[in-house]
Design a protein around this motif. Structure first.
Motif, PDB file in Angstrom:
ATOM      1  N   GLY A 141       0.786  -1.220   0.000  1.00  0.00           N
ATOM      2  CA  GLY A 141       0.000   0.000   0.000  1.00  0.00           C
ATOM      3  C   GLY A 141       0.823   1.278   0.000  1.00  0.00           C
ATOM      4  O   GLY A 141       0.273   2.363  -0.118  1.00  0.00           O
ATOM      5  N   GLU A 142       2.137   1.131   0.097  1.00  0.00           N
ATOM      6  CA  GLU A 142       3.007   2.316   0.081  1.00  0.00           C
ATOM      7  C   GLU A 142       3.378   2.688  -1.349  1.00  0.00           C
ATOM      8  O   GLU A 142       3.505   1.810  -2.212  1.00  0.00           O
ATOM      9  CB  GLU A 142       4.300   2.010   0.841  1.00  0.00           C
ATOM     10  CG  GLU A 142       4.393   2.651   2.195  1.00  0.00           C
ATOM     11  CD  GLU A 142       5.818   2.653   2.734  1.00  0.00           C
ATOM     12  OE1 GLU A 142       6.238   3.689   3.230  1.00  0.00           O
ATOM     13  OE2 GLU A 142       6.482   1.600   2.652  1.00  0.00           O
ATOM     14  N   ILE A 143       3.581   3.976  -1.578  1.00  0.00           N
ATOM     15  CA  ILE A 143       4.113   4.441  -2.862  1.00  0.00           C
ATOM     16  C   ILE A 143       5.430   5.150  -2.548  1.00  0.00           C
ATOM     17  O   ILE A 143       5.438   6.246  -1.989  1.00  0.00           O
ATOM     18  CB  ILE A 143       3.146   5.415  -3.565  1.00  0.00           C
ATOM     19  CG1 ILE A 143       1.785   4.752  -3.788  1.00  0.00           C
ATOM     20  CG2 ILE A 143       3.734   5.883  -4.897  1.00  0.00           C
ATOM     21  CD1 ILE A 143       0.700   5.703  -4.270  1.00  0.00           C
ATOM     22  N   VAL A 144       6.529   4.494  -2.875  1.00  0.00           N
ATOM     23  CA  VAL A 144       7.850   5.029  -2.537  1.00  0.00           C
ATOM     24  C   VAL A 144       8.480   5.639  -3.780  1.00  0.00           C
ATOM     25  O   VAL A 144       8.632   4.970  -4.802  1.00  0.00           O
ATOM     26  CB  VAL A 144       8.749   3.917  -1.960  1.00  0.00           C
ATOM     27  CG1 VAL A 144      10.172   4.429  -1.752  1.00  0.00           C
ATOM     28  CG2 VAL A 144       8.172   3.401  -0.650  1.00  0.00           C
ATOM     29  N   LEU A 145       8.819   6.912  -3.672  1.00  0.00           N
ATOM     30  CA  LEU A 145       9.506   7.600  -4.766  1.00  0.00           C
ATOM     31  C   LEU A 145      11.009   7.489  -4.549  1.00  0.00           C
ATOM     32  O   LEU A 145      11.522   7.891  -3.502  1.00  0.00           O
ATOM     33  CB  LEU A 145       9.072   9.075  -4.810  1.00  0.00           C
ATOM     34  CG  LEU A 145       9.939   9.999  -5.666  1.00  0.00           C
ATOM     35  CD1 LEU A 145       9.900   9.584  -7.133  1.00  0.00           C
ATOM     36  CD2 LEU A 145       9.495  11.445  -5.508  1.00  0.00           C
ATOM     37  N   LEU A 146      11.695   6.925  -5.548  1.00  0.00           N
ATOM     38  CA  LEU A 146      13.162   6.845  -5.508  1.00  0.00           C
ATOM     39  C   LEU A 146      13.712   8.025  -6.269  1.00  0.00           C
ATOM     40  O   LEU A 146      13.402   8.202  -7.454  1.00  0.00           O
ATOM     41  CB  LEU A 146      13.623   5.571  -6.219  1.00  0.00           C
ATOM     42  CG  LEU A 146      13.820   4.272  -5.464  1.00  0.00           C
ATOM     43  CD1 LEU A 146      14.390   3.239  -6.422  1.00  0.00           C
ATOM     44  CD2 LEU A 146      14.729   4.442  -4.279  1.00  0.00           C
ATOM     45  N   ARG A 147      14.504   8.838  -5.609  1.00  0.00           N
ATOM     46  CA  ARG A 147      15.117   9.986  -6.282  1.00  0.00           C
ATOM     47  C   ARG A 147      16.623   9.838  -6.257  1.00  0.00           C
ATOM     48  O   ARG A 147      17.171   9.136  -5.406  1.00  0.00           O
ATOM     49  CB  ARG A 147      14.733  11.285  -5.574  1.00  0.00           C
ATOM     50  CG  ARG A 147      13.330  11.713  -5.819  1.00  0.00           C
ATOM     51  CD  ARG A 147      13.077  13.105  -5.301  1.00  0.00           C
ATOM     52  NE  ARG A 147      14.059  13.538  -4.306  1.00  0.00           N
ATOM     53  CZ  ARG A 147      13.848  14.512  -3.436  1.00  0.00           C
ATOM     54  NH1 ARG A 147      12.702  15.142  -3.424  1.00  0.00           N
ATOM     55  NH2 ARG A 147      14.779  14.864  -2.581  1.00  0.00           N
ATOM     56  N   GLY A 148      17.275  10.544  -7.165  1.00  0.00           N
ATOM     57  CA  GLY A 148      18.728  10.501  -7.167  1.00  0.00           C
ATOM     58  C   GLY A 148      19.258  10.840  -8.542  1.00  0.00           C
ATOM     59  O   GLY A 148      18.527  10.724  -9.532  1.00  0.00           O
ATOM     60  N   ALA A 193      10.910   5.194  -9.690  1.00  0.00           N
ATOM     61  CA  ALA A 193      12.082   6.052  -9.829  1.00  0.00           C
ATOM     62  C   ALA A 193      11.710   7.148 -10.809  1.00  0.00           C
ATOM     63  O   ALA A 193      11.200   6.855 -11.898  1.00  0.00           O
ATOM     64  CB  ALA A 193      13.253   5.243 -10.365  1.00  0.00           C
ATOM     65  N   SER A 194      11.919   8.393 -10.404  1.00  0.00           N
ATOM     66  CA  SER A 194      11.502   9.470 -11.292  1.00  0.00           C
ATOM     67  C   SER A 194      12.341  10.711 -11.060  1.00  0.00           C
ATOM     68  O   SER A 194      12.755  11.001  -9.937  1.00  0.00           O
ATOM     69  CB  SER A 194      10.021   9.786 -11.062  1.00  0.00           C
ATOM     70  OG  SER A 194       9.616  10.844 -11.900  1.00  0.00           O
ATOM     71  N   HIS A 195      12.576  11.434 -12.146  1.00  0.00           N
ATOM     72  CA  HIS A 195      13.230  12.743 -12.046  1.00  0.00           C
ATOM     73  C   HIS A 195      12.188  13.855 -12.010  1.00  0.00           C
ATOM     74  O   HIS A 195      12.542  15.013 -11.842  1.00  0.00           O
ATOM     75  CB  HIS A 195      14.163  12.946 -13.244  1.00  0.00           C
ATOM     76  CG  HIS A 195      15.386  12.081 -13.196  1.00  0.00           C
ATOM     77  ND1 HIS A 195      16.347  12.202 -12.230  1.00  0.00           N
ATOM     78  CD2 HIS A 195      15.790  11.055 -13.991  1.00  0.00           C
ATOM     79  CE1 HIS A 195      17.304  11.306 -12.429  1.00  0.00           C
ATOM     80  NE2 HIS A 195      16.973  10.589 -13.486  1.00  0.00           N
ATOM     81  N   GLU A 196      10.916  13.490 -12.224  1.00  0.00           N
ATOM     82  CA  GLU A 196       9.852  14.503 -12.251  1.00  0.00           C
ATOM     83  C   GLU A 196       9.363  14.716 -10.819  1.00  0.00           C
ATOM     84  O   GLU A 196       8.336  14.165 -10.405  1.00  0.00           O
ATOM     85  CB  GLU A 196       8.735  14.062 -13.186  1.00  0.00           C
ATOM     86  CG  GLU A 196       9.254  13.855 -14.583  1.00  0.00           C
ATOM     87  CD  GLU A 196       8.172  13.954 -15.628  1.00  0.00           C
ATOM     88  OE1 GLU A 196       7.152  14.626 -15.366  1.00  0.00           O
ATOM     89  OE2 GLU A 196       8.341  13.348 -16.678  1.00  0.00           O
ATOM     90  N   ARG A 197      10.099  15.525 -10.100  1.00  0.00           N
ATOM     91  CA  ARG A 197       9.944  15.630  -8.658  1.00  0.00           C
ATOM     92  C   ARG A 197       8.530  16.031  -8.234  1.00  0.00           C
ATOM     93  O   ARG A 197       7.916  15.351  -7.396  1.00  0.00           O
ATOM     94  CB  ARG A 197      10.951  16.660  -8.141  1.00  0.00           C
ATOM     95  CG  ARG A 197      11.002  16.755  -6.658  1.00  0.00           C
ATOM     96  CD  ARG A 197      12.180  17.602  -6.239  1.00  0.00           C
ATOM     97  NE  ARG A 197      12.209  17.720  -4.801  1.00  0.00           N
ATOM     98  CZ  ARG A 197      13.214  18.220  -4.123  1.00  0.00           C
ATOM     99  NH1 ARG A 197      14.268  18.630  -4.763  1.00  0.00           N
ATOM    100  NH2 ARG A 197      13.167  18.312  -2.811  1.00  0.00           N
ATOM    101  N   ASP A 198       7.999  17.113  -8.805  1.00  0.00           N
ATOM    102  CA  ASP A 198       6.706  17.629  -8.345  1.00  0.00           C
ATOM    103  C   ASP A 198       5.587  16.614  -8.551  1.00  0.00           C
ATOM    104  O   ASP A 198       4.806  16.326  -7.654  1.00  0.00           O
ATOM    105  CB  ASP A 198       6.356  18.934  -9.071  1.00  0.00           C
ATOM    106  CG  ASP A 198       7.284  20.063  -8.644  1.00  0.00           C
ATOM    107  OD1 ASP A 198       7.952  19.888  -7.602  1.00  0.00           O
ATOM    108  OD2 ASP A 198       7.354  21.075  -9.356  1.00  0.00           O
TER     109      ASP A 198
END
Lengths: 222, 234
Positions: B30-37, B192-197
């Motif tokens: 149920g979690e939505i984890v955004l991987l940034r980097g 994984a996304s670079h589209e931060r907003d």
């Protein structure tokens, strides 16, 4: 495993039905080979009649190579190899499905080439009892060995040139045995052909077993 | 409840280079984890390790209850059937139609034709596009077809690598809705996304990775409520 095999074979045959590569490219190529041999070996000197079995199987072998290359090229494009690994399909089922699809295409091609040698070379296919099982066993062997080496070369950039180098020497026993069985059948002494058919059956069983045992590893490392 | 993804000191080597150099990460259902980097940080490697496409060479790695160490044969296939990976490549056969592709990959994962049809309808591919060869589609339409495959497979773990790439505004809104619905139905989502907003607006947690290690892990929203029975149990 059989469900997965049917799924993969159905997909590959649907791919062929949509792209028509075998129909529009492989089959004309095979017929062209037969016609070029007919031009090169003067039919009036009787040479063609003697070498018909060999020419037939050389044409099948070259065309089969194209069919195998095509069958594995479609699995190497745009992330399909990863999708196949992630699919959860049984690798043995994938192997059997690829073998079945290649074999169906080759059998259709062999019928076409058979008509070609009857019309162009004047061959007499009266010993059907030996010719048909020879075609079936040789086709299974060719498709099974082709699928083992096809997946081995699939992940490599040089697969188009490497596959014939790997596969043609391996298929030499198929060429020799199928040609010898056809010589017996077309020459009117089919009794000797059954021993060669036995060799074809052993070859097909060997490579089918090898493929079932190793395809998973080859798929992961491809 | 056991997390869908549990990594402790996970290391993955690409050749001799440690693409993951000791990652600690838990992702709950149920979690939505955004991987940034930044590029080369290890985001794609992390997603591929979770899909059992790359080996975790040392450390602890559990995905959907499967220990990735020494995972082979039927166990690996069982895990992969529950994982949906949307990568940069489409994973589709160019010469087959959208309907053929979705149906094939759905059935390969054990789903049925109804799942495939429902997924195509959800991705608005049920009109004239369903019978068009994938090779003739635009990049955005291919992305939708790949998403339809993922949806039809009904995975318990969604691994999305730059999922918004190539999609138009309507497609991006549709994707965000799908991700939210997936998480509400009990799937764990790592994207994984670079589209931060845009990505932060749907994520419940943001994880920053750099040099193959997690450098920041922060909650940005509450996990959506988990619906029961709509998804395969992990």
């Amino acid at each position: 495993m059989l469900r997965d095999a049917a799924l993969v074979a159905g997909k590959d045959l649907r791919l062929e039905a949509r792209s028509r590569v075998a129909l529009n490219q492989v089959a004309p190529f095979a017929l062209l080979v037969l016609m070029l041999f007919a031009f090169a070996l003067d039919p009036d000197r009787g040479i063609l009649a003697r070498v018909t079995p060999g020419l037939y199987w050389v044409a099948v072998l070259f065309s089969g190579l194209l069919a195998v290359q095509r069958a594995f090229a479609v699995e190497s494009t745009d992330g399909v190899a990863d999708a196949l690994r992630l699919s959860g399909l049984d690798p043995a089922g994938v192997f059997l499905g690829k073998v079945a699809a290649v074999a169906v295409q080759l059998l259709a091609l062999e019928v076409l080439l058979g008509l070609g040698v009857v019309v162009l070379y004047g061959a007499d296919p009266s010993s059907v009892a030996l010719l048909v099982p020879t075609c079936l066993a040789a086709t299974l062997g060719l498709a099974a060995a082709g699928s083992v080496y096809g997946i081995l070369a699939a992940g490599l950039r040089v697969r188009e040139t490497l596959l014939p180098l790997l596969l043609l020497p391996v298929l030499a026993p198929v060429l020799i045995a199928a040609t010898s069985a056809f010589e017996s059948a077309l020459g009117g002494f089919p009794g000797e052909g059954w021993r060669w058919l036995g060799l074809l059956v052993v070859f097909a069983a060997l490579y089918t077993g090898l493929g079932l045992a190793t395809f998973g590893v080859l798929l992961e490392d491809g | 409840m056991e997390p869908a993804v549990h990594l402790r000191g996970a290391v993955s080597l690409l050749g001799r280079f440690p693409a993951l150099a000791g990652v600690d990460l838990d992702v709950a259902t149920g979690e939505i984890v955004l991987l940034r980097g930044p590029n080369g940080a290890g985001k794609t490697t992390l997603l591929r390790c979770c899909a059992a496409l790359l080996p975790v060479t040392s450390g602890e790695a559990m995905v959907l209850g499967h220990d990735l160490a020494g995972l082979t044969g039927p166990a690996r296939r069982a895990l992969r059937r529950q994982v949906g990976l949307l990568a940069h490549a489409t994973g589709l056969y160019d010469e087959l139609t959208v309907a053929d592709n979705v149906a094939f990959w759905a059935r390969a994962a054990g789903a049925d034709r109804a799942d495939a049809e429902a997924a195509m309808t959800r991705l608005e591919l049920d009109g004239r596009l369903r019978d068009v060869a994938v090779g003739r589609l635009s990049a955005g339409q291919r992305r939708r077809a790949s998403l339809a495959v993922l949806l039809a497979r009904r995975p318990a773990l969604w691994l999305l690598d730059e999922p918004h790439a190539g999609l138009d505004q309507a497609g991006r809104d549709l994707l965000d809705g799908l991700i939210g619905d997936g998480a509400r139905a009990g799937a764990a989502v790592v994207l994984a996304s670079h589209e931060r907003d845009r990505a932060e607006s749907i994520a419940t947690r943001t994880v920053t990775i750099a040099g193959g290690t997690i450098v920041d892990d922060s909650v940005v929203g509450a996990a959506p409520p988990v619906a029961t029975g709509a998804r395969r149990a992990p």
